[in-house]
Design a protein around this motif. Sequence first.
Motif, PDB file in Angstrom:
ATOM      1  N   PHE A  48      14.760  30.595 -10.049  1.00 45.65           N
ATOM      2  CA  PHE A  48      15.984  29.887  -9.693  1.00 45.65           C
ATOM      3  C   PHE A  48      15.999  29.525  -8.208  1.00 45.65           C
ATOM      4  CE2 PHE A  48      20.435  30.023  -8.269  1.00 45.65           C
ATOM      5  CZ  PHE A  48      20.920  28.949  -8.993  1.00 45.65           C
ATOM      6  N   ILE A  49      15.564  30.451  -7.352  1.00 50.30           N
ATOM      7  CA  ILE A  49      15.547  30.178  -5.916  1.00 50.30           C
ATOM      8  C   ILE A  49      14.559  29.062  -5.590  1.00 50.30           C
ATOM      9  CG2 ILE A  49      14.827  31.168  -3.699  1.00 50.30           C
ATOM     10  CD1 ILE A  49      16.245  33.704  -4.485  1.00 50.30           C
ATOM     11  N   ILE A  50      13.411  29.065  -6.231  1.00 48.95           N
ATOM     12  CA  ILE A  50      12.432  27.993  -5.999  1.00 48.95           C
ATOM     13  C   ILE A  50      12.992  26.654  -6.479  1.00 48.95           C
ATOM     14  CG2 ILE A  50      10.176  27.133  -6.738  1.00 48.95           C
ATOM     15  CD1 ILE A  50       9.218  30.048  -6.632  1.00 48.95           C
ATOM     16  N   GLY A  60      17.000  15.819   0.808  1.00 45.37           N
ATOM     17  CA  GLY A  60      16.868  15.516   2.220  1.00 45.37           C
ATOM     18  C   GLY A  60      17.596  16.472   3.137  1.00 45.37           C
ATOM     19  N   ARG A  61      18.050  17.600   2.616  1.00 47.67           N
ATOM     20  CA  ARG A  61      18.715  18.604   3.443  1.00 47.67           C
ATOM     21  C   ARG A  61      17.700  19.657   3.838  1.00 47.67           C
ATOM     22  NH1 ARG A  61      23.729  17.915   4.989  1.00 47.67           N
ATOM     23  NH2 ARG A  61      25.242  17.875   3.356  1.00 47.67           N
ATOM     24  N   HIS A  62      18.090  20.528   4.731  1.00 44.94           N
ATOM     25  CA  HIS A  62      17.204  21.603   5.159  1.00 44.94           C
ATOM     26  C   HIS A  62      17.740  22.937   4.667  1.00 44.94           C
ATOM     27  CE1 HIS A  62      14.870  18.920   7.620  1.00 44.94           C
ATOM     28  NE2 HIS A  62      15.995  18.441   8.153  1.00 44.94           N
ATOM     29  N   VAL A  63      16.831  23.760   4.164  1.00 47.75           N
ATOM     30  CA  VAL A  63      17.196  25.089   3.697  1.00 47.75           C
ATOM     31  C   VAL A  63      17.088  26.037   4.875  1.00 47.75           C
ATOM     32  CG1 VAL A  63      16.629  26.897   2.043  1.00 47.75           C
ATOM     33  CG2 VAL A  63      16.279  24.520   1.434  1.00 47.75           C
ATOM     34  N   SER A  64      18.026  26.989   4.963  1.00 50.46           N
ATOM     35  CA  SER A  64      18.004  27.912   6.094  1.00 50.46           C
ATOM     36  C   SER A  64      16.809  28.865   5.977  1.00 50.46           C
ATOM     37  CB  SER A  64      19.302  28.717   6.143  1.00 50.46           C
ATOM     38  OG  SER A  64      19.352  29.605   5.047  1.00 50.46           O
ATOM     39  N   TRP A  65      16.405  29.414   7.118  1.00 50.79           N
ATOM     40  CA  TRP A  65      15.272  30.334   7.134  1.00 50.79           C
ATOM     41  C   TRP A  65      15.579  31.598   6.352  1.00 50.79           C
ATOM     42  CZ3 TRP A  65      10.655  28.848   8.279  1.00 50.79           C
ATOM     43  CH2 TRP A  65      10.492  27.735   9.098  1.00 50.79           C
ATOM     44  N   GLY A  66      16.837  31.983   6.330  1.00 50.04           N
ATOM     45  CA  GLY A  66      17.222  33.177   5.563  1.00 50.04           C
ATOM     46  C   GLY A  66      16.944  33.022   4.079  1.00 50.04           C
ATOM     47  N   PHE A  67      17.117  31.808   3.582  1.00 50.57           N
ATOM     48  CA  PHE A  67      16.846  31.566   2.164  1.00 50.57           C
ATOM     49  C   PHE A  67      15.352  31.661   1.877  1.00 50.57           C
ATOM     50  CE2 PHE A  67      17.599  29.163  -1.836  1.00 50.57           C
ATOM     51  CZ  PHE A  67      18.657  29.929  -2.290  1.00 50.57           C
ATOM     52  N   TYR A  68      14.545  31.153   2.797  1.00 51.84           N
ATOM     53  CA  TYR A  68      13.089  31.293   2.635  1.00 51.84           C
ATOM     54  C   TYR A  68      12.674  32.764   2.699  1.00 51.84           C
ATOM     55  CZ  TYR A  68      12.169  26.277   2.967  1.00 51.84           C
ATOM     56  OH  TYR A  68      12.113  24.928   2.729  1.00 51.84           O
ATOM     57  N   ILE A  69      13.269  33.520   3.610  1.00 52.80           N
ATOM     58  CA  ILE A  69      12.951  34.959   3.719  1.00 52.80           C
ATOM     59  C   ILE A  69      13.372  35.679   2.448  1.00 52.80           C
ATOM     60  CG2 ILE A  69      13.543  37.062   4.978  1.00 52.80           C
ATOM     61  CD1 ILE A  69      13.670  35.303   7.511  1.00 52.80           C
ATOM     62  N   LEU A  70      14.541  35.331   1.899  1.00 56.96           N
ATOM     63  CA  LEU A  70      14.986  35.923   0.637  1.00 56.96           C
ATOM     64  C   LEU A  70      13.998  35.619  -0.487  1.00 56.96           C
ATOM     65  CD1 LEU A  70      17.236  37.391  -0.967  1.00 56.96           C
ATOM     66  CD2 LEU A  70      18.226  35.133  -1.363  1.00 56.96           C
ATOM     67  N   ALA A  71      13.511  34.385  -0.551  1.00 55.99           N
ATOM     68  CA  ALA A  71      12.538  34.015  -1.587  1.00 55.99           C
ATOM     69  C   ALA A  71      11.246  34.805  -1.430  1.00 55.99           C
ATOM     70  CB  ALA A  71      12.261  32.514  -1.531  1.00 55.99           C
ATOM     71  N   ILE A  72      10.792  34.998  -0.203  1.00 56.09           N
ATOM     72  CA  ILE A  72       9.558  35.759   0.030  1.00 56.09           C
ATOM     73  C   ILE A  72       9.755  37.228  -0.334  1.00 56.09           C
ATOM     74  CG2 ILE A  72       8.002  36.586   1.844  1.00 56.09           C
ATOM     75  CD1 ILE A  72       8.350  33.800   3.148  1.00 56.09           C
TER      76      ILE A  72
END
Length: 96
Positions: A48-50, A60-72
């Motif tokens: 779901f996160i991916i 065309g929006r940017h995802v926050s770095w926190g969301f990328y860290i959560l996915a990792i």
Amino acid sequence: MALTAQQDIPNKPEVKEPWTFRRLFPFAGAVSAITKVFVNPLDILLGFIILVIGLVELFGRHVSWGFYILAILILVSALFERHVNLFLDTKPEEKQ
């Protein structure tokens, strides 16, 4: 005078077929293939996160770095849960 005034319309014969899951959901083959991939809740959450990250990037929006860290972090925890016997030097339980 209408046709239905006499009420002599013949009934169609009812075909009784057994109820099956495949008939109710014709895409059941795809669902069973997906359930083999996503076996635990962490895998579903990761998928779901991916999906959300992909949709946000497509818009065309940017995802926050926190969301990328959560996915990792969820990816690491899902891999650890799936292959815990590699990290703990234990043998998998035998099914009887």
